[in-house]
Design an enzyme around this catalytic site. Structure first.
Site, short mmCIF file in Angstrom:
data_model
loop_
_atom_site.label_atom_id
_atom_site.label_comp_id
_atom_site.label_asym_id
_atom_site.label_seq_id
_atom_site.Cartn_x
_atom_site.Cartn_y
_atom_site.Cartn_z
N HIS A 88 -5.86 11.44 -7.16
CA HIS A 88 -7.22 11.71 -6.69
C HIS A 88 -7.98 10.42 -6.36
O HIS A 88 -7.79 9.39 -6.99
CB HIS A 88 -8.02 12.45 -7.76
CG HIS A 88 -7.84 13.94 -7.72
ND1 HIS A 88 -8.12 14.70 -6.60
CD2 HIS A 88 -7.41 14.82 -8.67
CE1 HIS A 88 -7.87 15.99 -6.87
NE2 HIS A 88 -7.44 16.08 -8.11
N CYS A 141 -8.05 10.46 -1.51
CA CYS A 141 -9.22 10.69 -0.66
C CYS A 141 -10.14 9.48 -0.64
O CYS A 141 -10.16 8.69 -1.58
CB CYS A 141 -9.98 11.91 -1.17
SG CYS A 141 -8.99 13.39 -1.00
#
Length: 424
Positions: A88, A141
């Site tokens: 993440h 991301c």
């Protein structure tokens, strides 16, 4: 070519949590094989941190930071260093009332939520000796800004005839003074997407899978395949920090303080610098309530004050020791995304632009991977000779677009490394 080749591979699936992903362990396994088979790395020179095996060292913030520091500390001119991160990413909004070119600190999210910031990466690359190349692949991301201040060679924020690093992103919904509103909108959208609910986006949006080109049956998850994005919404990060601490008063405005509170000396150097400056401002009695939005307490002045008051009731020396020991050369250093000199020996290949998300995909056959990691492996398998950094990123963009993803990989490095062979 006599230098040593050394790598750190980090794959985090966050099993059993709200943040669970599927493809990160596979990404790291495939890259490990590729480093040995294609690039000639020795097994003992590749360190892997993953949460696949709970009995081994976990990919916590402290462990990743230590492994990166070791990688760089042992480097000599002529060496090749490589760091692949699959997991993440998140963005912390500025808490200081200051504005930078993105308004955020881009971060990667270790298994224990002890965030590692873009500035931490820049400071790490700063220590790489001349003549040694450090390639970073971040399949996460918001990864476009991860190597803070590096020059954008391929990416959407490049403007013609500009030699600066990154130019401000033009966002369709960022009218004057609407930075925080737009941030909240994005947060809400992220929450929906993290639950697998598709939200339509504008041209610059973060939707990571929006086409129906079915040419590549293996790489294109479709039918009952599942796409999740690798953005950890701040609301989820806050929930996970609340679970970890048992504290219920964590808010968008106190994430940095919470991270300092939990991790202390193991917190990001950027977080420790932030706390040192906050403490100084607090003692000067300069809060955002009196100084307007420009005060270092910014829009979260009251929250910050409550937190600092509570901490100061104990032993200040002890409570703030890790922050007080951190060197801060100027107050500017603590602001989100502060520009500084561009790191010269680092190359960042990002899964997407700063304001986009990267896909974590599972095919109908149950094969999971990160869209960028999969594209890199596919391109390298197709081409046996040298693949330059630019070739790799341009081909990955083309491939992901064809597969229906809207995420656009980026390349951030100095001019001399654009046409250098990927990794070594």
């Amino acid at each position: 070519m006599g230098g040593r080749k050394r790598a750190l591979l980090v794959g985090i699936n966050y099993p059993g949590t709200k943040a669970e992903l599927k493809g990160c362990h596979n990404d790291v396994d495939r890259m490990h094989r590729c480093l040995v088979d294609r690039f000639g790395f020795d097994e003992e020179d590749i360190r892997v941190l993953s949460d696949k095996d709970r009995s081994g060292p976990q990919p916590t913030g402290a462990n990743i930071r230590r492994a990166l520091a070791r990688l760089v500390a042992d480097a000599r001119p002529g060496d090749f260093l490589f760091f692949h991160y699959s997991g993440h990413g998140t963005r912390l909004p500025a808490e200081t009332g200051q504005h930078d070119d993105t308004g955020y600190d881009e971060c990667i999210v270790p298994s224990d939520m002890n965030l590692i910031t873009d500035q931490d990466f820049r400071e790490l690359v700063q220590k790489v000796p001349d003549g040694c190349l450090f390639t970073i692949v971040s399949d996460s991301c918001h990864s476009g800004g991860l190597l803070d201040s590096a020059k954008e060679q391929i990416g959407n924020s490049t403007r013609q005839n500009k030699t600066q690093s990154r130019e401000p992103e033009e966002r369709p919904d960022s009218g004057s003074g609407s930075g925080f509103r737009s941030f909240l909108k994005e947060t809400v959208r992220d929450v929906f997407e993290s639950e697998g609910i598709r939200v339509p986006h504008s041209r610059h949006g973060h939707s990571q899978h929006g086409g129906d080109d079915q040419d590549e049956a293996y790489e294109q998850p479709s039918g009952d395949g599942r796409i999740k994005n690798r953005s950890l919404p701040l609301s989820t990060l806050i929930e996970m920090l609340k679970e970890q601490t048992g504290k219920d008063d964590i808010d968008v405005g106190s994430i940095r303080m919470t991270l300092f509170n939990i991790f202390g000396d193991d917190a990001s150097p950027k977080i420790k610098k932030f706390m040192k400056v906050m403490l100084g401002k607090f003692h000067q009695g300069q809060s955002g309530e009196h100084g307007g939005g420009g005060g270092v307490m910014g829009m979260v002045g009251a929250l910050a004050q409550e937190f600092l008051k509570a901490k100061l009731e104990g032993n200040e020396e002890e409570a703030f020791k890790p922050a007080l020991e951190q060197e801060v050369h100027s107050v500017d250093e603590v602001y989100a995304g502060t520009k500084a000199w561009a790191p010269n020996n680092g190359i960042l290949i990002s899964g997407c632009q700063t304001n986009q998300t990267s896909a974590d995909a599972t095919t109908p056959k149950g094969v999971s991977f990160g869209a960028l990691s999969n594209a890199i492996q596919t391109i390298l398998a197709d081409k046996h000779g040298k693949v330059t950094n630019k070739d790799l990123v341009m081909k990955a963009r083309e491939m992901l677009s064809k597969q229906g993803y809207t995420q656009q990989p980026g390349l951030y490095c100095s001019d001399e490394h654009v046409h250098v062979a990927f990794i070594c």
